[in-house]
Scaffold this motif. Structure first.
Motif, PDB file in Angstrom:
ATOM      1  N   PHE A   1      58.128  52.879  32.427  1.00  0.00           N
ATOM      2  CA  PHE A   1      59.248  53.578  31.845  1.00  0.00           C
ATOM      3  C   PHE A   1      60.165  54.238  32.611  1.00  0.00           C
ATOM      4  O   PHE A   1      59.769  54.268  33.818  1.00  0.00           O
ATOM      5  N   ARG A   2      61.521  54.292  32.181  1.00  0.00           N
ATOM      6  CA  ARG A   2      62.261  55.097  33.016  1.00  0.00           C
ATOM      7  C   ARG A   2      62.628  56.497  32.205  1.00  0.00           C
ATOM      8  O   ARG A   2      62.972  56.370  31.047  1.00  0.00           O
ATOM      9  N   LEU A   3      62.412  57.694  32.960  1.00  0.00           N
ATOM     10  CA  LEU A   3      62.882  58.841  32.610  1.00  0.00           C
ATOM     11  C   LEU A   3      63.865  59.540  33.107  1.00  0.00           C
ATOM     12  O   LEU A   3      64.223  59.463  34.426  1.00  0.00           O
ATOM     13  N   PHE A   4      64.767  60.028  32.207  1.00  0.00           N
ATOM     14  CA  PHE A   4      65.988  60.529  32.537  1.00  0.00           C
ATOM     15  C   PHE A   4      65.918  62.046  32.361  1.00  0.00           C
ATOM     16  O   PHE A   4      65.328  62.341  31.164  1.00  0.00           O
TER      17      PHE A   4
ATOM     18  N   THR B   1      59.168  47.579  31.359  1.00  0.00           N
ATOM     19  CA  THR B   1      58.092  46.568  31.275  1.00  0.00           C
ATOM     20  C   THR B   1      56.772  46.817  30.855  1.00  0.00           C
ATOM     21  O   THR B   1      56.518  47.984  30.768  1.00  0.00           O
ATOM     22  N   GLY B   2      56.385  45.710  30.515  1.00  0.00           N
ATOM     23  CA  GLY B   2      54.746  45.737  30.079  1.00  0.00           C
ATOM     24  C   GLY B   2      54.175  44.533  30.502  1.00  0.00           C
ATOM     25  O   GLY B   2      54.871  43.413  30.389  1.00  0.00           O
ATOM     26  N   ALA B   3      53.203  44.649  31.192  1.00  0.00           N
ATOM     27  CA  ALA B   3      52.197  43.372  31.607  1.00  0.00           C
ATOM     28  C   ALA B   3      50.765  43.547  31.276  1.00  0.00           C
ATOM     29  O   ALA B   3      50.228  44.757  31.385  1.00  0.00           O
ATOM     30  N   GLU B   4      50.113  42.314  30.854  1.00  0.00           N
ATOM     31  CA  GLU B   4      48.922  42.413  30.660  1.00  0.00           C
ATOM     32  C   GLU B   4      48.058  41.378  31.813  1.00  0.00           C
ATOM     33  O   GLU B   4      48.547  40.357  31.976  1.00  0.00           O
ATOM     34  N   THR B   5      46.840  41.790  32.329  1.00  0.00           N
ATOM     35  CA  THR B   5      46.299  41.001  33.202  1.00  0.00           C
ATOM     36  C   THR B   5      44.702  40.977  32.949  1.00  0.00           C
ATOM     37  O   THR B   5      44.264  42.045  32.312  1.00  0.00           O
TER      38      THR B   5
END
Length: 109
Positions: free
Chosen positions: A59-62, A43-47
């Motif tokens: 991010f998800r790291l495997f 995901t990415g979000a800006e505020t």
């Protein structure tokens, strides 16, 4: 799962079995470890915090089962540093530990 991404993490030091003059256990310094993993965007979000935009990227790291990481670890991928969010999750296939997954987060702005 193909581990192609070069990942660097800092592993905390452990007890050395030695003690200082005050009776405190001496801990070895942290080590930097490089290994191959798989990084996938989530995901990415800006505020807008009033003065400038803040961007939060997850991010998800495997990563392989033979590597150690904790919730306090930092991870560097392609020169960008990420913080680990939560504890690493072990994943088994056929009753055997196959790999770990962990959430990474980067906040800018």
């Amino acid at each position: 799962m193909i581990f192609h991404t070069k990942v660097t993490t800092t592993v905390p030091g452990g007890p050395t079995g030695e003690y200082d003059d005050f009776g405190n256990e001496i801990v070895s310094p942290p080590k930097t470890v490089t290994f191959r993993g798989e990084l996938r965007p989530l995901t990415g979000a800006e505020t807008d915090n009033g003065t400038r935009d803040q961007v939060i990227t997850r991010f998800r790291l495997f990563y392989p089962r033979k590597r150690t990481m904790t919730a306090t670890s930092t991870v560097t991928v392609s020169g960008v540093e990420y913080k680990v969010v939560g504890e690493p999750e072990p994943h088994s296939i056929g009753g055997r530990l196959h790999h770990y997954e962990v959430l990474l987060e980067r906040v800018t702005g």
